[in-house]
Design a protein around this motif. Structure first.
Motif: not given
Ligand SMILES: [Zn+2]
Length: 240
Positions: A147-160
């Motif tokens: 979950i924490l790895g996944g959430v940060f992955l999503i943040v990374a994708l959104i914030s480019r």
């Protein structure tokens, strides 16, 4: 005993902090001064005291030695003592010593070079998952990492690119050690700390709106606090 263990481990963490981002191996060559390359003597290698004895300067070229060396050694020693006083002779203590060492290396390599080395995060993830079988339970640990790895992955994708690959892997490591529901606290605290720091940089004009901030140190600090004081933090929350 844990204080001295911390000093020795801290001294080894310093070697990792310097060498890992540079792609150097850990055991060879012998430790040397980064400025003049002179090999260090036994006295230079004594944790904390070596720095004090040399008065913070290289004995061969008089270049100042980074304050990070005694700082990491002292910090490791204090945190190790704290963990042992709290958890005694348990697997929790062992997990804590390993987790603390990982977080210190990651925080300081990120501060100095902006890199969180895979050489640390991959083995750390395995260690977190294995140790969880004797501490928080494998299921909580595995879900925490995911979950924490996944959430940060999503943040990374959104914030480019606002968040690096190293932060994502570190998120998974922290999830594995802290588990559920601790990751929620880590997420909140690290965002809060990182946010305050970003605001301070913006108002002091040391950074523009587009500049990336190093998130690793805040993540490490939040993770350690939550790992150590999770129960107190949750009961404090329920109380108020
Ligand atoms: Zn030197």
């Amino acid at each position: 005993m844990f204080f001295f263990l911390g000093l020795i481990i801290g001294s080894f963490l310093n070697v990792m902090i310097y060498r890992l981002p540079r792609g150097e191996t850990l055991l060879r060559p012998r430790s040397h001064c980064p400025a003049c390359e002179h090999p260090l003597s036994i006295i230079d290698l004594i944790p904390l005291l070596g720095y004090l004895f040399r008065r913070g300067r290289c004995a061969y070229c008089s270049e100042p030695i980074s304050l990070r060396y005694p700082l990491v050694e002292l910090l490791t020693a204090i945190l190790f003592v704290n963990i042992h006083c709290y958890f005694g002779w348990t697997v929790h203590t062992l997990a804590g010593l390993i987790f603390t060492s990982i977080l210190l290396v990651v925080a300081f390599t990120d501060i100095e070079t902006g890199i969180i080395p895979d050489f640390i995060t991959y083995p750390a993830l395995v260690a977190g998952l294995v140790l969880s079988c004797f501490t928080i339970g494998f299921r909580d640990s595995f879900m925490g990492a995911l979950i924490l790895g996944g959430v940060f992955l999503i943040v990374a994708l959104i914030s480019r690119g606002g968040m690096g690959g190293g932060d994502i892997k570190l998120g998974a490591v922290i999830g594995a050690f802290v588990g559920i529901p601790g990751i929620l606290l880590v997420f909140v605290f690290s965002s809060l700390l990182g946010g305050i720091w970003a605001l301070a940089l913006l108002t002091s004009r040391k950074a523009g709106r587009k500049s990336a901030i190093k998130f690793g140190p805040f993540l490490a600090l939040a993770a350690w606090m939550v790992w150590m004081y999770q129960e107190e933090l949750i009961s404090l929350y329920l109380l108020y």
